[in-house]
Design a protein around this motif. Structure first.
Motif, PDB file in Angstrom:
ATOM      1  N   SER A 151     -20.196 -72.970  -4.091  1.00 17.50           N
ATOM      2  CA  SER A 151     -19.322 -71.800  -3.764  1.00 17.50           C
ATOM      3  C   SER A 151     -17.957 -72.612  -3.147  1.00 17.50           C
ATOM      4  CB  SER A 151     -19.853 -71.126  -2.516  1.00 17.50           C
ATOM      5  OG  SER A 151     -21.001 -70.111  -2.750  1.00 17.50           O
ATOM      6  N   ALA A 152     -16.800 -71.860  -3.022  1.00 15.32           N
ATOM      7  CA  ALA A 152     -15.603 -72.625  -2.665  1.00 15.32           C
ATOM      8  C   ALA A 152     -14.610 -71.605  -2.176  1.00 15.32           C
ATOM      9  CB  ALA A 152     -15.215 -73.554  -3.854  1.00 15.32           C
ATOM     10  N   ILE A 153     -13.679 -72.243  -1.421  1.00 17.15           N
ATOM     11  CA  ILE A 153     -12.483 -71.382  -0.967  1.00 17.15           C
ATOM     12  C   ILE A 153     -11.164 -72.296  -1.498  1.00 17.15           C
ATOM     13  CG2 ILE A 153     -11.067 -70.514   0.802  1.00 17.15           C
ATOM     14  CD1 ILE A 153     -13.636 -70.177   2.387  1.00 17.15           C
ATOM     15  N   SER A 154     -10.439 -71.488  -2.419  1.00 18.58           N
ATOM     16  CA  SER A 154      -9.207 -72.148  -2.814  1.00 18.58           C
ATOM     17  C   SER A 154      -8.062 -71.370  -2.576  1.00 18.58           C
ATOM     18  CB  SER A 154      -9.226 -72.159  -4.490  1.00 18.58           C
ATOM     19  OG  SER A 154      -9.267 -70.817  -5.102  1.00 18.58           O
ATOM     20  N   ARG A 155      -6.943 -71.936  -2.695  1.00 20.14           N
ATOM     21  CA  ARG A 155      -5.545 -71.208  -2.620  1.00 20.14           C
ATOM     22  C   ARG A 155      -5.247 -70.349  -3.661  1.00 20.14           C
ATOM     23  NH1 ARG A 155      -1.359 -75.145  -0.221  1.00 20.14           N
ATOM     24  NH2 ARG A 155      -2.974 -75.115   1.759  1.00 20.14           N
ATOM     25  N   ALA A 156      -5.218 -69.324  -3.768  1.00 17.16           N
ATOM     26  CA  ALA A 156      -4.769 -68.458  -4.920  1.00 17.16           C
ATOM     27  C   ALA A 156      -3.598 -68.624  -5.411  1.00 17.16           C
ATOM     28  CB  ALA A 156      -5.156 -66.856  -4.768  1.00 17.16           C
ATOM     29  N   PRO A 157      -3.245 -68.812  -6.851  1.00 11.87           N
ATOM     30  CA  PRO A 157      -4.216 -68.496  -7.913  1.00 11.87           C
ATOM     31  C   PRO A 157      -4.685 -69.701  -8.548  1.00 11.87           C
ATOM     32  CG  PRO A 157      -1.883 -68.489  -8.871  1.00 11.87           C
ATOM     33  CD  PRO A 157      -1.875 -68.788  -7.432  1.00 11.87           C
ATOM     34  N   TYR A 158      -5.237 -70.647  -7.515  1.00 12.67           N
ATOM     35  CA  TYR A 158      -5.657 -71.784  -8.208  1.00 12.67           C
ATOM     36  C   TYR A 158      -7.319 -71.751  -7.843  1.00 12.67           C
ATOM     37  CZ  TYR A 158      -1.086 -72.975  -8.792  1.00 12.67           C
ATOM     38  OH  TYR A 158       0.389 -72.974  -9.156  1.00 12.67           O
ATOM     39  N   LEU A 159      -8.093 -72.874  -8.457  1.00  9.79           N
ATOM     40  CA  LEU A 159      -9.498 -73.031  -7.987  1.00  9.79           C
ATOM     41  C   LEU A 159      -9.917 -74.455  -7.353  1.00  9.79           C
ATOM     42  CD1 LEU A 159     -10.556 -71.529 -11.686  1.00  9.79           C
ATOM     43  CD2 LEU A 159     -11.119 -70.518  -9.550  1.00  9.79           C
ATOM     44  N   LYS A 160      -9.003 -75.081  -7.194  1.00 16.94           N
ATOM     45  CA  LYS A 160      -9.235 -76.537  -6.492  1.00 16.94           C
ATOM     46  C   LYS A 160      -9.828 -76.226  -4.991  1.00 16.94           C
ATOM     47  CE  LYS A 160      -7.342 -80.814  -4.732  1.00 16.94           C
ATOM     48  NZ  LYS A 160      -5.982 -81.527  -4.606  1.00 16.94           N
ATOM     49  N   ALA A 161     -11.129 -76.585  -4.740  1.00 16.84           N
ATOM     50  CA  ALA A 161     -11.640 -76.199  -3.360  1.00 16.84           C
ATOM     51  C   ALA A 161     -11.104 -77.003  -2.204  1.00 16.84           C
ATOM     52  CB  ALA A 161     -13.326 -76.499  -3.649  1.00 16.84           C
ATOM     53  N   LEU A 162     -10.433 -76.163  -1.383  1.00 17.44           N
ATOM     54  CA  LEU A 162     -10.172 -76.651   0.115  1.00 17.44           C
ATOM     55  C   LEU A 162     -11.473 -76.577   0.556  1.00 17.44           C
ATOM     56  CD1 LEU A 162      -7.115 -74.128   0.553  1.00 17.44           C
ATOM     57  CD2 LEU A 162      -7.088 -76.813   0.208  1.00 17.44           C
ATOM     58  N   THR A 163     -12.527 -75.680   0.650  1.00 19.23           N
ATOM     59  CA  THR A 163     -13.864 -75.618   1.132  1.00 19.23           C
ATOM     60  C   THR A 163     -14.588 -75.838   0.260  1.00 19.23           C
ATOM     61  OG1 THR A 163     -13.290 -74.329   3.280  1.00 19.23           O
ATOM     62  CG2 THR A 163     -15.612 -74.533   2.663  1.00 19.23           C
ATOM     63  N   PHE A 164     -15.575 -76.863   0.094  1.00 14.78           N
ATOM     64  CA  PHE A 164     -16.534 -77.108  -1.117  1.00 14.78           C
ATOM     65  C   PHE A 164     -17.884 -77.114  -0.602  1.00 14.78           C
ATOM     66  CE2 PHE A 164     -17.894 -80.305  -4.087  1.00 14.78           C
ATOM     67  CZ  PHE A 164     -18.182 -79.419  -5.273  1.00 14.78           C
ATOM     68  N   LEU A 165     -18.635 -76.045  -1.181  1.00 16.02           N
ATOM     69  CA  LEU A 165     -20.117 -76.025  -0.868  1.00 16.02           C
ATOM     70  C   LEU A 165     -21.013 -76.081  -1.938  1.00 16.02           C
ATOM     71  CD1 LEU A 165     -18.881 -73.156   1.334  1.00 16.02           C
ATOM     72  CD2 LEU A 165     -20.456 -74.757   2.358  1.00 16.02           C
ATOM     73  N   PRO A 166     -21.471 -77.260  -2.286  1.00 16.74           N
ATOM     74  CA  PRO A 166     -22.395 -77.383  -3.474  1.00 16.74           C
ATOM     75  C   PRO A 166     -23.562 -76.760  -3.159  1.00 16.74           C
ATOM     76  CG  PRO A 166     -21.539 -79.564  -2.951  1.00 16.74           C
ATOM     77  CD  PRO A 166     -21.094 -78.512  -2.001  1.00 16.74           C
ATOM     78  N   LYS A 167     -24.394 -75.954  -4.202  1.00 19.65           N
ATOM     79  CA  LYS A 167     -25.581 -75.273  -4.108  1.00 19.65           C
ATOM     80  C   LYS A 167     -26.587 -75.636  -4.806  1.00 19.65           C
ATOM     81  CE  LYS A 167     -27.073 -71.036  -2.950  1.00 19.65           C
ATOM     82  NZ  LYS A 167     -28.460 -71.052  -3.453  1.00 19.65           N
ATOM     83  N   GLY A 168     -26.625 -75.752  -6.162  1.00 13.47           N
ATOM     84  CA  GLY A 168     -27.900 -76.330  -6.768  1.00 13.47           C
ATOM     85  C   GLY A 168     -28.642 -75.452  -7.670  1.00 13.47           C
ATOM     86  N   ASP A 169     -28.365 -73.976  -7.513  1.00 16.25           N
ATOM     87  CA  ASP A 169     -28.961 -72.977  -8.208  1.00 16.25           C
ATOM     88  C   ASP A 169     -27.911 -71.794  -8.353  1.00 16.25           C
ATOM     89  OD1 ASP A 169     -29.444 -71.271  -6.172  1.00 16.25           O
ATOM     90  OD2 ASP A 169     -30.961 -72.604  -5.564  1.00 16.25           O
ATOM     91  N   CYS A 170     -28.348 -70.728  -9.020  1.00  9.14           N
ATOM     92  CA  CYS A 170     -27.492 -69.720  -8.994  1.00  9.14           C
ATOM     93  C   CYS A 170     -27.822 -68.289  -8.268  1.00  9.14           C
ATOM     94  CB  CYS A 170     -27.307 -69.316 -10.504  1.00  9.14           C
ATOM     95  SG  CYS A 170     -26.372 -70.608 -11.580  1.00  9.14           S
ATOM     96  N   TYR A 171     -28.789 -68.499  -7.095  1.00  7.16           N
ATOM     97  CA  TYR A 171     -29.138 -67.460  -6.260  1.00  7.16           C
ATOM     98  C   TYR A 171     -28.135 -67.636  -5.357  1.00  7.16           C
ATOM     99  CZ  TYR A 171     -33.272 -67.387  -9.069  1.00  7.16           C
ATOM    100  OH  TYR A 171     -34.327 -67.373 -10.151  1.00  7.16           O
ATOM    101  N   GLU A 172     -27.759 -66.319  -4.766  1.00  8.92           N
ATOM    102  CA  GLU A 172     -26.765 -66.189  -3.656  1.00  8.92           C
ATOM    103  C   GLU A 172     -25.297 -66.732  -3.963  1.00  8.92           C
ATOM    104  OE1 GLU A 172     -29.027 -67.465  -0.298  1.00  8.92           O
ATOM    105  OE2 GLU A 172     -30.017 -65.344  -0.216  1.00  8.92           O
ATOM    106  N   GLY A 173     -24.814 -67.031  -3.053  1.00 13.34           N
ATOM    107  CA  GLY A 173     -23.408 -67.887  -3.243  1.00 13.34           C
ATOM    108  C   GLY A 173     -22.199 -66.937  -3.058  1.00 13.34           C
TER     109      GLY A 173
END
Length: 245
Positions: A53-75
């Motif tokens: 999961s990440a928070i970026s500055r639209a319309p870009y995808l570079k993560a300001l807040t970066f939260l690695p998860k490891g699977d595809c549940y939730e997020g």
């Protein structure tokens, strides 16, 4: 990722991602500045752990807040306002690797009901209702969950969004997809619009995406009128672009 100024209908092409963005688990802050999303590239031994999961500055995808998860549940998550967001993470499985957005994570639930099991419906159905869609009914008799939402238009017309969720894949779609229709409450006339991938009401106009094109129209007694193309996405091709931050 694309930036869209709805006052001018100018489209700004932002960053591309070599991976999968789970569009139903995304949200844009009310001021349009920040984007929260969930994505996967299946590189499980990388810094991202293969999904994040990440928070970026639209319309870009570079993560300001970066939260690695490891699977595809939730997020993914939702914004309460311009500065406060909720992360879809019931079991606290995200790992905070970077937090430079200046935003605040709220632990309170964004809705009094829950949908699905932390997947796409748990965010998407809340987001739709927050943004003025009324949930009408859910039917699971076909082996998949089909939920109908409605939003009123002018002249007794109603825009219907039929959200499919489950393991049944219709031709040309993923497991989760939407269909649309226009329904006139006074006459009972129903106009089915199965080729619309997305649709929304924007003031006095109706907006939708069909076959890779963003379109708009007005509504009159007969239905759609004054249709025009805002942008054709089909010619777009991959481009490597650095975020300006």
């Amino acid at each position: 990722m694309l930036g869209w100024n709805r006052k001018t209908d100018r489209i700004q092409v932002g960053q591309w991602l070599k991976g999968r963005i789970y569009e139903r688990r995304c949200d844009l802050s009310p001021d349009g500045r920040h984007f929260i999303y969930f994505a996967s590239n299946a590189r499980w031994r990388s810094e991202s752990k293969g999904s994040w999961s990440a928070i970026s500055r639209a319309p870009y995808l570079k993560a300001l807040t970066f939260l690695p998860k490891g699977d595809c549940y939730e997020g993914g998550g939702l914004f309460f306002d311009d500065r406060d967001y909720w992360l879809n993470d019931r079991y606290n499985l995200h790992r905070l690797a970077r937090d430079d957005s200046g935003l605040r994570r709220s632990m309170r639930s964004p809705w009094h009901e829950s949908y699905g099991k932390g997947g796409c419906s748990s965010i998407y159905y809340i987001r739709l209702q927050r943004d003025g869609w009324a949930m009408k009914h859910t039917d699971a008799s076909s082996g998949e969950e089909v939920t109908t939402f409605e939003k009123p238009l002018r002249g007794h017309w109603v825009l219907r969004k039929i959200a499919h969720s489950g393991w049944i894949r219709r031709e040309g779609t993923g497991h989760d997809s939407d269909e649309h229709a226009l329904w006139n409450r006074r006459t009972g006339r129903l106009i089915e619009l199965p080729r619309w991938d997305w649709a929304e009401v924007d003031g006095e106009r109706l907006l939708w995406v069909e076959r890779g094109r963003l379109l708009s129209a007005r509504i009159d007694a007969e239905g759609l009128c004054e249709q025009r193309e805002i942008y054709d996405f089909n010619p777009l091709t991959w481009a490597s672009l650095e975020a300006p931050y």
